[in-house]
Write a protein that holds these residues in place. Structure first.
Motif, PDB file in Angstrom:
ATOM      1  N   HIS A 293     -88.442 -12.333   0.210  1.00 33.62           N
ATOM      2  CA  HIS A 293     -89.516 -11.403   0.583  1.00 33.62           C
ATOM      3  C   HIS A 293     -89.436 -10.982   2.056  1.00 33.62           C
ATOM      4  N   GLY A 294     -88.231 -10.773   2.549  1.00 35.49           N
ATOM      5  CA  GLY A 294     -88.068 -10.218   3.888  1.00 35.49           C
ATOM      6  C   GLY A 294     -88.017 -11.227   5.010  1.00 35.49           C
ATOM      7  N   VAL A 295     -88.032 -12.533   4.705  1.00 31.43           N
ATOM      8  CA  VAL A 295     -87.999 -13.532   5.774  1.00 31.43           C
ATOM      9  C   VAL A 295     -86.671 -13.464   6.535  1.00 31.43           C
ATOM     10  N   LEU A 296     -85.578 -13.194   5.832  1.00 31.82           N
ATOM     11  CA  LEU A 296     -84.267 -13.147   6.473  1.00 31.82           C
ATOM     12  C   LEU A 296     -84.063 -11.905   7.320  1.00 31.82           C
ATOM     13  N   ASN A 297     -85.028 -10.987   7.332  1.00 31.76           N
ATOM     14  CA  ASN A 297     -84.956  -9.805   8.188  1.00 31.76           C
ATOM     15  C   ASN A 297     -85.786  -9.961   9.455  1.00 31.76           C
ATOM     16  N   THR A 298     -86.160 -11.171   9.783  1.00 31.60           N
ATOM     17  CA  THR A 298     -86.925 -11.435  10.993  1.00 31.60           C
ATOM     18  C   THR A 298     -86.204 -12.479  11.839  1.00 31.60           C
ATOM     19  N   GLY A 299     -86.532 -12.514  13.125  1.00 29.38           N
ATOM     20  CA  GLY A 299     -85.925 -13.497  14.021  1.00 29.38           C
ATOM     21  C   GLY A 299     -84.464 -13.192  14.311  1.00 29.38           C
ATOM     22  N   TRP A 300     -83.665 -14.263  14.426  1.00 31.08           N
ATOM     23  CA  TRP A 300     -82.254 -14.112  14.777  1.00 31.08           C
ATOM     24  C   TRP A 300     -81.348 -14.019  13.553  1.00 31.08           C
ATOM     25  N   TRP A 301     -81.890 -14.215  12.347  1.00 31.60           N
ATOM     26  CA  TRP A 301     -81.065 -14.103  11.152  1.00 31.60           C
ATOM     27  C   TRP A 301     -80.371 -12.744  11.019  1.00 31.60           C
ATOM     28  N   PRO A 302     -81.049 -11.620  11.278  1.00 29.91           N
ATOM     29  CA  PRO A 302     -80.387 -10.321  11.089  1.00 29.91           C
ATOM     30  C   PRO A 302     -79.108 -10.143  11.899  1.00 29.91           C
ATOM     31  N   LEU A 303     -78.973 -10.853  13.032  1.00 27.56           N
ATOM     32  CA  LEU A 303     -77.725 -10.761  13.786  1.00 27.56           C
ATOM     33  C   LEU A 303     -76.557 -11.230  12.937  1.00 27.56           C
ATOM     34  N   LEU A 304     -76.780 -12.224  12.085  1.00 22.65           N
ATOM     35  CA  LEU A 304     -75.740 -12.714  11.193  1.00 22.65           C
ATOM     36  C   LEU A 304     -75.339 -11.646  10.182  1.00 22.65           C
ATOM     37  N   TRP A 305     -76.321 -10.936   9.608  1.00 17.34           N
ATOM     38  CA  TRP A 305     -75.985  -9.881   8.632  1.00 17.34           C
ATOM     39  C   TRP A 305     -75.234  -8.737   9.302  1.00 17.34           C
ATOM     40  N   PHE A 306     -75.636  -8.397  10.513  1.00 16.45           N
ATOM     41  CA  PHE A 306     -74.941  -7.330  11.235  1.00 16.45           C
ATOM     42  C   PHE A 306     -73.475  -7.696  11.469  1.00 16.45           C
ATOM     43  N   LEU A 307     -73.224  -8.903  11.950  1.00 13.63           N
ATOM     44  CA  LEU A 307     -71.852  -9.323  12.211  1.00 13.63           C
ATOM     45  C   LEU A 307     -71.035  -9.399  10.920  1.00 13.63           C
ATOM     46  N   ALA A 308     -71.656  -9.840   9.826  1.00  9.93           N
ATOM     47  CA  ALA A 308     -70.939  -9.921   8.548  1.00  9.93           C
ATOM     48  C   ALA A 308     -70.494  -8.535   8.085  1.00  9.93           C
ATOM     49  N   LYS A 309     -71.345  -7.547   8.232  1.00 10.31           N
ATOM     50  CA  LYS A 309     -70.973  -6.183   7.819  1.00 10.31           C
ATOM     51  C   LYS A 309     -69.880  -5.617   8.716  1.00 10.31           C
ATOM     52  N   VAL A 310     -69.996  -5.854  10.025  1.00 13.22           N
ATOM     53  CA  VAL A 310     -68.969  -5.345  10.948  1.00 13.22           C
ATOM     54  C   VAL A 310     -67.611  -5.949  10.627  1.00 13.22           C
ATOM     55  N   TRP A 311     -67.575  -7.245  10.376  1.00 14.97           N
ATOM     56  CA  TRP A 311     -66.283  -7.887  10.111  1.00 14.97           C
ATOM     57  C   TRP A 311     -65.762  -7.589   8.715  1.00 14.97           C
ATOM     58  N   LEU A 312     -66.642  -7.207   7.806  1.00 12.84           N
ATOM     59  CA  LEU A 312     -66.168  -6.717   6.514  1.00 12.84           C
ATOM     60  C   LEU A 312     -65.406  -5.408   6.698  1.00 12.84           C
ATOM     61  N   LEU A 313     -65.914  -4.533   7.563  1.00 14.76           N
ATOM     62  CA  LEU A 313     -65.205  -3.283   7.849  1.00 14.76           C
ATOM     63  C   LEU A 313     -63.934  -3.540   8.658  1.00 14.76           C
ATOM     64  N   MET A 314     -63.950  -4.549   9.537  1.00 11.28           N
ATOM     65  CA  MET A 314     -62.726  -4.909  10.251  1.00 11.28           C
ATOM     66  C   MET A 314     -61.663  -5.410   9.280  1.00 11.28           C
ATOM     67  N   PHE A 315     -62.083  -6.152   8.264  1.00  6.41           N
ATOM     68  CA  PHE A 315     -61.135  -6.560   7.235  1.00  6.41           C
ATOM     69  C   PHE A 315     -60.565  -5.347   6.511  1.00  6.41           C
ATOM     70  N   PHE A 316     -61.381  -4.312   6.311  1.00 11.31           N
ATOM     71  CA  PHE A 316     -60.883  -3.081   5.687  1.00 11.31           C
ATOM     72  C   PHE A 316     -59.781  -2.457   6.541  1.00 11.31           C
ATOM     73  N   PHE A 317     -59.946  -2.430   7.860  1.00  7.75           N
ATOM     74  CA  PHE A 317     -58.903  -1.929   8.751  1.00  7.75           C
ATOM     75  C   PHE A 317     -57.588  -2.685   8.527  1.00  7.75           C
ATOM     76  N   VAL A 318     -57.680  -4.006   8.509  1.00  8.15           N
ATOM     77  CA  VAL A 318     -56.480  -4.829   8.357  1.00  8.15           C
ATOM     78  C   VAL A 318     -55.869  -4.641   6.969  1.00  8.15           C
ATOM     79  N   TRP A 319     -56.717  -4.567   5.971  1.00 12.40           N
ATOM     80  CA  TRP A 319     -56.249  -4.371   4.597  1.00 12.40           C
ATOM     81  C   TRP A 319     -55.469  -3.065   4.469  1.00 12.40           C
TER      82      TRP A 319
END
Length: 448
Positions: A293-319
């Motif tokens: 219910h949106g708890v993971l979109n508060t505090g410092w957790w969202p920084l983790l989701w942001f980094l995960a998406k960025v590195w998923l796209l970085m993996f696309f570059f390498v792929w």
């Protein structure tokens, strides 16, 4: 269909980030944190790329220096730092030194407007995980990318050498072509989000990420970001098989490292922009948000989701680098000017028409999309029914071409034929003499 209508409704009133409680030392902490994050990310990205490509090519990759070879990138950076610095005597000294600085400086500016998270508490102050934001932040990102190419252009020109100049000219044409496609792909996001502020665009993706209703624009952006960063299969400005090293041919030591650093930072930049504008920014994926219910979109957790998406796209570059071959230059330009730009223009017109009809009429979105789909089908059927006029093909006269007419070898153009080589001429002479001296064998025709 429903996702598009819901997303448009949500995107009507984005709120944006609140920087009213920030002080000068909060800004300084954020700026230093972004700088350290990008430098460390480049070191990790180099190791990550070499390991992933190594696995794709069935070899280990770096695995000696440090655990799993993690210190290999640091060793390479130290090697470039202490390596002998060689200057080209015929180069334009000032421009030759300033060019890599321009490339690095412009690449470091993009993350200033990238939101990495919501409001958090930092040393007792409530502040967003973003350095700054303004109404035209996305245009600022495009401007930084456009100015950064001046470092490549000036670096190739100031070297006073043929191959670096060719690489810089290629880079100019490449950025002009793919920056247009990239900018057009972002216009549809502005239309649906109702803003060009990065934080407001993230806020407009509460219920649906924009890559779902704007999938064609997302595909165009992904292709354009690979061309924008000069990565395989679009690394034509520095193609080793054609231009030695392109614009970096005459650079060594730390000046070369600056260009190398700018390339990897630009990869992080375009990945962060794709995450912010199309993939919900720092917001958690749908299954997780539905569970907590949106708890993971508060505090410092969202920084983790942001980094995960960025590195998923970085993996696309390498792929992509480990999978595809380098394009020919004419194929590369044809893809940009004849495929991506017209497709982006058509998509922007379609999105603008849909939004305009929805706002000024009471027509349902589903009905409108059915009507547009019907028009497209009718157009395709009509295009198949129209007979195609085949142009008359005339055989072009074959012209013998002298490749050394100007004193140096030049490849023949279409319709021109090289003269036979001396070996072929000797072979033809021997064959002609053999045919002339061979006895004529006549076959008598039996009489009935």
């Amino acid at each position: 269909m429903n996702a598009l209508s819901v997303a448009a409704a949500v995107g009507g009133a984005p709120t944006g980030a609140d920087f009213s409680h920030d002080t000068w030392w909060i800004w300084a902490i954020k700026a230093v944190a972004i700088l350290v994050f990008m430098l460390l990310s480049v070191l990790f990205a180099i190791w990550f790329e070499r390991r992933v490509v190594g696995r794709m090519q069935v070899r280990p990759g770096p695995n000696v220096h440090g655990p799993f070879g993690l210190l290999q990138s640091l060793a390479d950076a130290m090697k470039l730092l202490v390596k002998e610095d060689i200057d080209v005597s015929a180069a334009d000294k000032i421009v030759y030194l300033v060019a890599p600085m321009i490339a690095v400086f412009c690449s470091l500016l993009t993350y200033a407007v990238i939101p990495m998270g919501p409001q958090v508490s930092m040393f007792g102050h409530s502040t967003p995980l973003q350095l700054t934001d303004f109404p035209v932040a996305t245009l600022y990102i495009l401007a930084c990318a456009s100015v950064g190419v001046y470092g490549i252009v000036l670096g190739g020109w100031s070297s006073n050498s043929t191959y670096p100049l060719l690489g810089s000219v290629r880079s100019t044409a490449q950025v002009i072509s793919y920056e247009l496609a990239m900018g057009l792909s972002l216009v549809s996001v502005f239309v649906l989000a109702g803003s060009m502020s990065t934080s407001q665009i993230v806020d407009s993706q509460i219920r649906v990420w924009w890559f779902l209703p704007l999938l064609p624009a997302f595909v165009i952006y992904v292709i354009s970001m690979v061309g924008e960063t000069n990565r395989l299969p679009f690394d034509l400005p520095e193609a080793e098989g054609e231009l030695v090293g392109g614009y970096t041919t005459e650079y060594s030591s730390m000046k070369f490292a600056w260009f190398f650093l700018a390339e990897y930072i630009n990869m992080l930049n375009v990945s962060a922009v794709a995450t912010t504008l199309f993939l919900g920014g720092w917001r958690a994926p749908w299954p997780l948000t539905a569970i907590d219910h949106g708890v993971l979109n508060t505090g410092w957790w969202p920084l983790l989701w942001f980094l995960a998406k960025v590195w998923l796209l970085m993996f696309f570059f390498v792929w992509v680098r480990g999978t595809l071959l380098r394009f020919r230059y004419d194929q590369f330009m044809k893809l940009g000017w004849k495929v991506l730009i017209p497709s982006a223009l058509v998509w922007v017109v379609c999105v603008a028409v849909v939004q305009g009809v929805r706002q000024f009429t009471h027509l349902q979105l589903s009905t409108l999309l059915y009507v547009l789909a019907g028009l497209v089908v009718v157009g395709l059927i009509v295009s198949f029914l129209i007979p195609e006029k085949k142009p008359e093909q005339r055989a072009a006269p074959v012209k013998e071409f002298d490749p050394y007419a100007d004193g140096y070898p030049v490849p023949p153009l279409p319709g021109q034929v090289l003269p036979p080589s001396p070996r072929a001429q000797r072979r033809m002479a021997v064959q002609t003499a053999t045919d002339a001296t061979a006895p004529q064998v006549t076959q008598e025709v039996p009489r009935g």
